[in-house]
Design an enzyme around this catalytic site. Structure first.
Site, PDB file in Angstrom:
ATOM      1  N   ILE A 161       0.831  -1.197   0.000  1.00  0.00           N
ATOM      2  CA  ILE A 161       0.000   0.000   0.000  1.00  0.00           C
ATOM      3  C   ILE A 161       0.870   1.253   0.000  1.00  0.00           C
ATOM      4  CG2 ILE A 161      -0.235  -0.176   2.515  1.00  0.00           C
ATOM      5  CD1 ILE A 161      -3.070   1.064   2.232  1.00  0.00           C
ATOM      6  N   CYS A 162       0.366   2.301  -0.603  1.00  0.00           N
ATOM      7  CA  CYS A 162       0.968   3.634  -0.611  1.00  0.00           C
ATOM      8  C   CYS A 162       2.252   3.639  -1.442  1.00  0.00           C
ATOM      9  CB  CYS A 162       1.190   4.111   0.823  1.00  0.00           C
ATOM     10  SG  CYS A 162       1.608   5.862   0.980  1.00  0.00           S
ATOM     11  N   ALA A 163       3.396   3.892  -0.821  1.00  0.00           N
ATOM     12  CA  ALA A 163       4.672   3.884  -1.542  1.00  0.00           C
ATOM     13  C   ALA A 163       5.251   2.481  -1.671  1.00  0.00           C
ATOM     14  CB  ALA A 163       5.679   4.793  -0.835  1.00  0.00           C
ATOM     15  N   ALA A 193      -2.684  -0.738  -3.068  1.00  0.00           N
ATOM     16  CA  ALA A 193      -3.621   0.316  -2.685  1.00  0.00           C
ATOM     17  C   ALA A 193      -2.910   1.662  -2.679  1.00  0.00           C
ATOM     18  CB  ALA A 193      -4.228   0.015  -1.322  1.00  0.00           C
TER      19      ALA A 193
END
Length: 179
Positions: free
Chosen positions: A99-101, A146
């Site tokens: 998720i994210c980075a 995500a």
């Protein structure tokens, strides 16, 4: 076994939300601290991992979960233990969730080739080989990605469905009033 890796600078919500939701579903998750059991998140929240990375020895993970946050995702990307875990999971067709980075970790290892994925805005060039989605959470086969902290619960519930089944994910969703 499901492993959630924590490195200094991790995004707390992106790590603890899937951990909590999966455990509510009865999924056994072990947190692994990169560099030791005491890991500090990007916002100064200290978490004690279940085991330090030097104790990780599972060559056959059922799933590997990578939270984002900076410099947490960069620290995950540089970890030899995370590299071994992710590659072992990919080889077995196990679940890879980021998720994210953190999807950049998968991209840098060539594990997003031919996959549709998403990440935090600005990291798209790090998702080598991926088609970038325009949705908040994307599952493509065994890979779940995500966009960021704001979708951590959606990510956690999708991951729960992948690991514990639709019925169990629905039970958890209902119990936490996510519907």
């Amino acid at each position: 076994m499901v492993y959630l890796f924590l490195a200094n600078g991790f995004e707390e919500i992106e790590a603890l939300t899937p951990l909590d939701v999966l455990r509510r579903a009865g999924v056994e998750v072990t947190t692994v601290g990169i560099g030791g059991v005491s890991v500090t998140g990007a916002h100064g929240i200290r978490v004690e991992a279940d085991i330090p990375d030097v104790m990780y020895a599972n060559a056959a993970p059922e799933a590997v979960i990578l939270p984002g946050g900076m410099p947490g995702a960069k620290n995950l990307d540089e970890s030899r233990v995370v590299d071994a875990a992710v590659r072992a999971a990919a080889k077995r067709g196990a679940v890879l969730a980021a998720i994210c980075a953190a999807p950049m970790v998968l991209g840098h290892k060539g594990l997003l080739n031919g996959k549709t994925a998403i990440c935090y805005p600005g990291f798209e060039t790090e998702l080598t080989g991926a088609e970038i989605a325009d949705t908040r959470v994307v599952q493509d086969g065994n890979v779940l990605t995500a966009a960021g902290m704001g979708v951590a619960l959606e990510f956690a519930l999708a991951l729960t469905e992948m690991l514990a089944g639709k019925e169990k994910a629905g039970e958890v969703r209902k119990s936490i009033l996510a519907d």
